[in-house]
Motif scaffolding. Sequence first.
Motif, PDB file in Angstrom:
ATOM      1  N   ALA A 118      44.920  43.040  40.376  1.00  0.00           N
ATOM      2  CA  ALA A 118      45.264  42.453  39.077  1.00  0.00           C
ATOM      3  C   ALA A 118      45.491  40.946  39.166  1.00  0.00           C
ATOM      4  O   ALA A 118      46.484  40.420  38.674  1.00  0.00           O
ATOM      5  N   VAL A 119      44.548  40.251  39.793  1.00  0.00           N
ATOM      6  CA  VAL A 119      44.573  38.794  39.821  1.00  0.00           C
ATOM      7  C   VAL A 119      43.733  38.293  38.645  1.00  0.00           C
ATOM      8  O   VAL A 119      42.549  38.620  38.524  1.00  0.00           O
ATOM      9  N   ALA A 120      44.336  37.515  37.783  1.00  0.00           N
ATOM     10  CA  ALA A 120      43.623  37.004  36.607  1.00  0.00           C
ATOM     11  C   ALA A 120      42.654  35.898  37.005  1.00  0.00           C
ATOM     12  O   ALA A 120      42.876  35.182  37.989  1.00  0.00           O
ATOM     13  N   THR A 121      41.598  35.779  36.234  1.00  0.00           N
ATOM     14  CA  THR A 121      40.654  34.688  36.462  1.00  0.00           C
ATOM     15  C   THR A 121      40.088  34.227  35.135  1.00  0.00           C
ATOM     16  O   THR A 121      40.121  34.955  34.133  1.00  0.00           O
ATOM     17  N   ALA A 122      39.580  33.005  35.132  1.00  0.00           N
ATOM     18  CA  ALA A 122      39.001  32.428  33.920  1.00  0.00           C
ATOM     19  C   ALA A 122      37.645  31.826  34.245  1.00  0.00           C
ATOM     20  O   ALA A 122      37.425  31.310  35.341  1.00  0.00           O
ATOM     21  N   VAL A 123      36.749  31.918  33.286  1.00  0.00           N
ATOM     22  CA  VAL A 123      35.472  31.205  33.354  1.00  0.00           C
ATOM     23  C   VAL A 123      35.512  30.163  32.249  1.00  0.00           C
ATOM     24  O   VAL A 123      35.651  30.504  31.072  1.00  0.00           O
ATOM     25  N   PHE A 124      35.396  28.890  32.622  1.00  0.00           N
ATOM     26  CA  PHE A 124      35.486  27.826  31.627  1.00  0.00           C
ATOM     27  C   PHE A 124      34.115  27.543  31.026  1.00  0.00           C
ATOM     28  O   PHE A 124      33.634  26.424  30.992  1.00  0.00           O
ATOM     29  N   SER A 125      33.530  28.637  30.552  1.00  0.00           N
ATOM     30  CA  SER A 125      32.294  28.555  29.787  1.00  0.00           C
ATOM     31  C   SER A 125      32.659  28.079  28.386  1.00  0.00           C
ATOM     32  O   SER A 125      33.820  27.838  28.077  1.00  0.00           O
ATOM     33  N   GLN A 126      31.657  27.984  27.519  1.00  0.00           N
ATOM     34  CA  GLN A 126      31.924  27.575  26.139  1.00  0.00           C
ATOM     35  C   GLN A 126      31.234  28.548  25.201  1.00  0.00           C
ATOM     36  O   GLN A 126      30.038  28.424  25.005  1.00  0.00           O
ATOM     37  N   PRO A 127      31.979  29.548  24.686  1.00  0.00           N
ATOM     38  CA  PRO A 127      33.421  29.762  24.742  1.00  0.00           C
ATOM     39  C   PRO A 127      33.879  30.295  26.108  1.00  0.00           C
ATOM     40  O   PRO A 127      33.076  30.869  26.841  1.00  0.00           O
ATOM     41  N   PRO A 128      35.171  30.123  26.408  1.00  0.00           N
ATOM     42  CA  PRO A 128      35.680  30.530  27.724  1.00  0.00           C
ATOM     43  C   PRO A 128      36.002  32.013  27.806  1.00  0.00           C
ATOM     44  O   PRO A 128      36.111  32.710  26.790  1.00  0.00           O
ATOM     45  N   VAL A 129      36.166  32.466  29.050  1.00  0.00           N
ATOM     46  CA  VAL A 129      36.472  33.863  29.343  1.00  0.00           C
ATOM     47  C   VAL A 129      37.781  33.936  30.113  1.00  0.00           C
ATOM     48  O   VAL A 129      38.046  33.104  30.988  1.00  0.00           O
ATOM     49  N   GLY A 130      38.590  34.932  29.798  1.00  0.00           N
ATOM     50  CA  GLY A 130      39.773  35.243  30.590  1.00  0.00           C
ATOM     51  C   GLY A 130      39.782  36.736  30.863  1.00  0.00           C
ATOM     52  O   GLY A 130      39.542  37.532  29.947  1.00  0.00           O
ATOM     53  N   THR A 131      40.042  37.116  32.100  1.00  0.00           N
ATOM     54  CA  THR A 131      39.997  38.541  32.422  1.00  0.00           C
ATOM     55  C   THR A 131      40.986  38.868  33.530  1.00  0.00           C
ATOM     56  O   THR A 131      41.245  38.045  34.409  1.00  0.00           O
ATOM     57  N   VAL A 132      41.543  40.064  33.481  1.00  0.00           N
ATOM     58  CA  VAL A 132      42.441  40.530  34.530  1.00  0.00           C
ATOM     59  C   VAL A 132      42.336  42.043  34.619  1.00  0.00           C
ATOM     60  O   VAL A 132      42.172  42.730  33.613  1.00  0.00           O
ATOM     61  N   GLY A 133      42.400  42.545  35.838  1.00  0.00           N
ATOM     62  CA  GLY A 133      42.377  43.983  36.037  1.00  0.00           C
ATOM     63  C   GLY A 133      40.970  44.546  36.086  1.00  0.00           C
ATOM     64  O   GLY A 133      40.007  43.859  36.425  1.00  0.00           O
ATOM     65  N   LEU A 134      40.840  45.819  35.718  1.00  0.00           N
ATOM     66  CA  LEU A 134      39.600  46.554  35.872  1.00  0.00           C
ATOM     67  C   LEU A 134      38.685  46.388  34.665  1.00  0.00           C
ATOM     68  O   LEU A 134      39.142  46.339  33.519  1.00  0.00           O
TER      69      LEU A 134
ATOM     70  N   LEU B 117      27.113  36.727  34.739  1.00  0.00           N
ATOM     71  CA  LEU B 117      28.459  37.112  35.186  1.00  0.00           C
ATOM     72  C   LEU B 117      28.505  38.520  35.777  1.00  0.00           C
ATOM     73  O   LEU B 117      29.294  39.379  35.355  1.00  0.00           O
ATOM     74  N   ARG B 118      27.676  38.736  36.786  1.00  0.00           N
ATOM     75  CA  ARG B 118      27.692  40.016  37.494  1.00  0.00           C
ATOM     76  C   ARG B 118      29.097  40.298  38.027  1.00  0.00           C
ATOM     77  O   ARG B 118      29.754  39.423  38.576  1.00  0.00           O
ATOM     78  N   GLY B 119      29.560  41.534  37.862  1.00  0.00           N
ATOM     79  CA  GLY B 119      30.893  41.922  38.307  1.00  0.00           C
ATOM     80  C   GLY B 119      31.929  41.893  37.205  1.00  0.00           C
ATOM     81  O   GLY B 119      33.007  42.481  37.362  1.00  0.00           O
ATOM     82  N   PHE B 120      31.623  41.226  36.086  1.00  0.00           N
ATOM     83  CA  PHE B 120      32.551  41.208  34.951  1.00  0.00           C
ATOM     84  C   PHE B 120      32.281  42.423  34.062  1.00  0.00           C
ATOM     85  O   PHE B 120      31.274  43.120  34.208  1.00  0.00           O
ATOM     86  N   ASP B 121      33.189  42.667  33.140  1.00  0.00           N
ATOM     87  CA  ASP B 121      33.021  43.753  32.194  1.00  0.00           C
ATOM     88  C   ASP B 121      31.721  43.581  31.412  1.00  0.00           C
ATOM     89  O   ASP B 121      31.368  42.470  31.009  1.00  0.00           O
TER      90      ASP B 121
END
Length: 461
Positions: free
Chosen positions: A339-355, A206-210
């Motif tokens: 600030a567009v939210a996005t989700a990764v439907f991994s298992q467990p899933p990820v939800g992220t918004v902002g910086l 997940l390059r680019g994620f926190d």
Amino acid sequence: MTAYDYDLFVIGAGSGGVRAARLAALDGKRVAVAEEHRTGGTCVIRGCVPKKFMVMASDFAHQFQIAEGYGWTVPEPTFDWPRFIEAKDVEIARLSGIYAANLGKAGAELIHGRAVLKDAHTVEIVGKDRTYTAERILIATGGRPWVPPRLPGVEHAITSEQAFHLPELPKRILIAGGGYIAVEFAGIFAGLGVETTLIYRGPNILRGFDDDVRAHLAAEIEKRGVKVILGCQHDRLEKKATGVVNHLENGMALETDVVMFATGRIPYVKDLGLETAGVELTDDGAVKVDEFSRTTAENIWAIGDVTDRMNLTPVAIREAVAFHSTVFRDRPMKFDYEAVATAVFSQPPVGTVGLSEAEARRACGGGVDVYMTRFRPMKYAFTGSDERMLMKLVVDKESRRVVGVHIVGPDAPEIIQVAAIAVKAGLTKAQWDATCAVHPTVAEELVTMREPVRPQETTLG
């Protein structure tokens, strides 16, 4: 004044193209939409929707384990892949039909075939000896999977598009890639009982994620049975009677039944005739557009993944709305990508918004405070599971605005949608804290984190 066949001709009947076409047609404009495959585009046909069905199907195995901890006796479950694929295909066909029907109801004409530009106002339907003229043209052709073209043996691999239609469930699979698609399909196949290996050439998925999200998720998906190999990529693929041998650059050789490449997607511009119409591309091969989605050709616009700005279905739809307002309502509108939210439907899933924390440290001149918690969700209390949930708030130290929210764990995609409202509205940490918790929930942690962690404590081990 030149007479055209249509006021608007849309190339591509995905979510963005269909929305733009419908809005223009409902305004009384003469609109045509050309689609070479099926209406619905990537999201409906070979992306978000069928993938989410697969995620839900695969997660039942995990839910059965949880049920046993709560006193349920669960007989040995079995999974019928052909039955699931048939049900999935029936639903996808229904949804595709709705897209086509909605175009018709709005008054837009759907043309089945591949459209290419002959000049700035003319399109040709390939193989049908038909051409049409239009005052305005909208390109909404989306993207397609990319695989390393010079990798020896790559012809023995599949992409996500073939993964939706495998004739049988493999016993072993290797997935190359570390982004949304790779991580999601790793969870899908592992959940369905497939021996799953994920390899990625970078230092973490997940390059680019926190960074905390990346580290946390990498550890959690391994708990679900995914073998993760980082800092590595293919040297070659070798087809054998018993499977495909993955020869990796680190010297490892792994034999699997299926090899899937999820190494990115590229704008679908091949042989579209863009040059003849005066439409330029960016250095990365996307259609070059301005802030109003206009291309370098005055009467041609482009939206969605083909522009490679923010490749999310809801964004393409909002770009379509902005295009319609700008072009047909004379109300110039730009989509706000902040600030567009996005989700990764991994298992467990990820939800992220902002910086992310790293982005915030670069952007916030006064520094940042980081609030973070890791805990075992209440749902796992009786299961003996050591799965953990991550919640993280990134706060601008000077303004006290919450500029980033990052969640990994059950229901993260559902939670992040509401959290995105607060981030978009610019609410401060004090306003989050003033919000009363809903107990007992995992989401209450978002409003109960009171003390920031020190910087050296913000990286997960």
